[in-house]
Design a protein around this motif. Sequence first.
Motif, PDB file in Angstrom:
ATOM      1  N   ARG A 107      39.170  42.790  27.607  1.00 54.45           N
ATOM      2  CA  ARG A 107      38.383  43.749  28.621  1.00 54.45           C
ATOM      3  C   ARG A 107      38.163  45.267  28.613  1.00 54.45           C
ATOM      4  NH1 ARG A 107      34.972  39.964  28.806  1.00 54.45           N
ATOM      5  NH2 ARG A 107      35.795  37.812  29.633  1.00 54.45           N
ATOM      6  N   TYR A 108      39.343  45.575  27.841  1.00 56.08           N
ATOM      7  CA  TYR A 108      39.460  47.255  27.602  1.00 56.08           C
ATOM      8  C   TYR A 108      38.105  47.683  27.243  1.00 56.08           C
ATOM      9  CZ  TYR A 108      41.125  51.719  25.763  1.00 56.08           C
ATOM     10  OH  TYR A 108      41.217  53.071  25.450  1.00 56.08           O
ATOM     11  N   PRO A 109      37.815  48.825  27.917  1.00 56.64           N
ATOM     12  CA  PRO A 109      38.466  49.897  28.752  1.00 56.64           C
ATOM     13  C   PRO A 109      38.426  49.532  30.277  1.00 56.64           C
ATOM     14  CG  PRO A 109      36.539  50.901  28.405  1.00 56.64           C
ATOM     15  CD  PRO A 109      36.335  49.536  27.635  1.00 56.64           C
ATOM     16  N   ASP A 110      37.890  48.419  30.883  1.00 54.85           N
ATOM     17  CA  ASP A 110      37.849  47.875  32.056  1.00 54.85           C
ATOM     18  C   ASP A 110      39.121  47.313  32.573  1.00 54.85           C
ATOM     19  OD1 ASP A 110      35.244  48.961  32.277  1.00 54.85           O
ATOM     20  OD2 ASP A 110      34.462  47.005  31.275  1.00 54.85           O
ATOM     21  N   LEU A 111      39.468  47.072  33.702  1.00 52.46           N
ATOM     22  CA  LEU A 111      40.458  46.373  34.370  1.00 52.46           C
ATOM     23  C   LEU A 111      39.841  45.056  34.264  1.00 52.46           C
ATOM     24  CD1 LEU A 111      41.447  48.640  37.440  1.00 52.46           C
ATOM     25  CD2 LEU A 111      42.685  48.234  35.224  1.00 52.46           C
ATOM     26  N   VAL A 112      41.019  44.023  34.023  1.00 48.12           N
ATOM     27  CA  VAL A 112      40.720  42.684  34.097  1.00 48.12           C
ATOM     28  C   VAL A 112      40.428  42.135  35.452  1.00 48.12           C
ATOM     29  CG1 VAL A 112      41.641  40.290  33.749  1.00 48.12           C
ATOM     30  CG2 VAL A 112      42.151  42.244  32.193  1.00 48.12           C
ATOM     31  N   SER A 113      40.924  42.659  36.622  1.00 47.19           N
ATOM     32  CA  SER A 113      40.818  42.240  37.951  1.00 47.19           C
ATOM     33  C   SER A 113      39.904  43.102  38.669  1.00 47.19           C
ATOM     34  CB  SER A 113      42.267  42.119  38.523  1.00 47.19           C
ATOM     35  OG  SER A 113      42.071  41.688  40.154  1.00 47.19           O
ATOM     36  N   ALA A 162      46.434  29.905  45.312  1.00 47.42           N
ATOM     37  CA  ALA A 162      45.467  29.212  45.901  1.00 47.42           C
ATOM     38  C   ALA A 162      44.647  30.080  46.722  1.00 47.42           C
ATOM     39  CB  ALA A 162      46.069  28.473  46.844  1.00 47.42           C
ATOM     40  N   SER A 163      45.299  31.487  46.978  1.00 41.81           N
ATOM     41  CA  SER A 163      44.503  32.547  47.481  1.00 41.81           C
ATOM     42  C   SER A 163      43.315  33.016  46.592  1.00 41.81           C
ATOM     43  CB  SER A 163      45.121  33.424  48.449  1.00 41.81           C
ATOM     44  OG  SER A 163      45.610  34.261  47.274  1.00 41.81           O
ATOM     45  N   VAL A 164      43.844  32.959  45.478  1.00 41.96           N
ATOM     46  CA  VAL A 164      43.015  33.465  44.301  1.00 41.96           C
ATOM     47  C   VAL A 164      41.406  32.412  44.444  1.00 41.96           C
ATOM     48  CG1 VAL A 164      42.389  33.968  41.853  1.00 41.96           C
ATOM     49  CG2 VAL A 164      44.463  34.750  43.154  1.00 41.96           C
ATOM     50  N   PHE A 165      41.692  31.260  44.494  1.00 43.20           N
ATOM     51  CA  PHE A 165      40.571  30.338  44.273  1.00 43.20           C
ATOM     52  C   PHE A 165      39.873  30.277  45.816  1.00 43.20           C
ATOM     53  CE2 PHE A 165      43.148  28.775  40.775  1.00 43.20           C
ATOM     54  CZ  PHE A 165      42.159  28.298  39.947  1.00 43.20           C
ATOM     55  N   ALA A 166      40.577  30.449  46.648  1.00 47.04           N
ATOM     56  CA  ALA A 166      39.780  30.863  48.041  1.00 47.04           C
ATOM     57  C   ALA A 166      38.836  31.955  48.043  1.00 47.04           C
ATOM     58  CB  ALA A 166      40.796  30.835  49.330  1.00 47.04           C
ATOM     59  N   ALA A 178      31.931  35.983  33.892  1.00 46.37           N
ATOM     60  CA  ALA A 178      33.260  36.493  32.842  1.00 46.37           C
ATOM     61  C   ALA A 178      34.558  37.013  33.659  1.00 46.37           C
ATOM     62  CB  ALA A 178      32.795  37.605  31.895  1.00 46.37           C
ATOM     63  N   THR A 179      33.978  37.776  34.878  1.00 49.92           N
ATOM     64  CA  THR A 179      35.150  38.236  35.635  1.00 49.92           C
ATOM     65  C   THR A 179      35.890  37.121  36.359  1.00 49.92           C
ATOM     66  OG1 THR A 179      34.257  40.318  35.781  1.00 49.92           O
ATOM     67  CG2 THR A 179      35.752  39.618  37.676  1.00 49.92           C
ATOM     68  N   THR A 180      35.049  36.119  36.980  1.00 50.94           N
ATOM     69  CA  THR A 180      35.517  34.961  37.571  1.00 50.94           C
ATOM     70  C   THR A 180      36.348  34.342  36.582  1.00 50.94           C
ATOM     71  OG1 THR A 180      33.461  34.960  38.937  1.00 50.94           O
ATOM     72  CG2 THR A 180      34.771  32.734  38.714  1.00 50.94           C
ATOM     73  N   ALA A 181      35.920  34.015  35.486  1.00 49.86           N
ATOM     74  CA  ALA A 181      36.866  33.235  34.430  1.00 49.86           C
ATOM     75  C   ALA A 181      38.076  34.042  34.423  1.00 49.86           C
ATOM     76  CB  ALA A 181      36.156  32.939  33.188  1.00 49.86           C
ATOM     77  N   SER A 187      45.560  34.222  37.085  1.00 52.66           N
ATOM     78  CA  SER A 187      46.163  33.552  38.334  1.00 52.66           C
ATOM     79  C   SER A 187      46.962  32.270  37.766  1.00 52.66           C
ATOM     80  CB  SER A 187      45.218  33.186  39.392  1.00 52.66           C
ATOM     81  OG  SER A 187      46.055  32.566  40.295  1.00 52.66           O
ATOM     82  N   ARG A 188      46.174  31.429  36.922  1.00 51.63           N
ATOM     83  CA  ARG A 188      46.766  30.336  36.232  1.00 51.63           C
ATOM     84  C   ARG A 188      47.910  30.811  35.470  1.00 51.63           C
ATOM     85  NH1 ARG A 188      48.151  25.168  36.840  1.00 51.63           N
ATOM     86  NH2 ARG A 188      47.824  23.873  34.635  1.00 51.63           N
ATOM     87  N   TYR A 189      48.114  31.812  34.870  1.00 55.03           N
ATOM     88  CA  TYR A 189      49.028  32.063  33.752  1.00 55.03           C
ATOM     89  C   TYR A 189      50.328  32.410  34.548  1.00 55.03           C
ATOM     90  CZ  TYR A 189      45.537  32.542  30.150  1.00 55.03           C
ATOM     91  OH  TYR A 189      44.538  32.354  29.413  1.00 55.03           O
TER      92      TYR A 189
END
Length: 217
Positions: A107-113, A162-166, A178-181, A187-189
């Motif tokens: 995702r560079y140069p953007d932040l992932v989150s 769990a809060s990420v999924f919420a 793409a950002t949602t993925a 979070s899974r990692y």
Amino acid sequence: MRRLFQEDLQNLGEQLIEITHLVSKAMERAYQAFETADVQLADEVIAADAAIDRQQVELDEKAIELLALQGPVASDLRMIVGALRMSTSLERMGDLARHIAQLVRLRYPDLVSPPELQHIYAQMAEHTISIADRLATLLENRELHLVSEITALNDQINQLHASVFAAIAAEEWHASAATTADVTLTSRYFERFGDHGVSVARKVDYLVTGDWDSRGE
């Protein structure tokens, strides 16, 4: 021969500790890259994962050699088989740190989150690094109270997961696919890193006490 065998067992334990330190450093640096979109640091984390892989292979080869040539029994056998299983979990933890770094590079140069989730990932990173650091101490000193501390930290990671999924299920979530993925994978990692840490901690507990608790395995 017996003295040399005990030295080999001690060396296995020291290798596990060394791999754990490498894993902790990998996650710390991966999150730093994640937080700042530092692609150079991300590339360093990705490259450094090969050292963790090499250490695991060397440990496993030595453990298999001891099983084949020494015919260990009882506690010695538990130690060797436990080392094999723990090295696998530690190697996987290194892979998970590498996966986070790979998202940074992707995702560079953007932040992932997106900004609204960054505080959650900061907490998840803090907990995963704490788990790895406690694992190193547990492997070195066999302080079994650390097992419950590691488990408690992992419980907190699970709640954050769990809060990420919420958040992404909420009506106000409008990020791209793409950002949602990306945020789901991140979070899974972190969550799986914690699970593997608990797995290693419970194996150390078993080596010390001889009692096996299979919960979470």
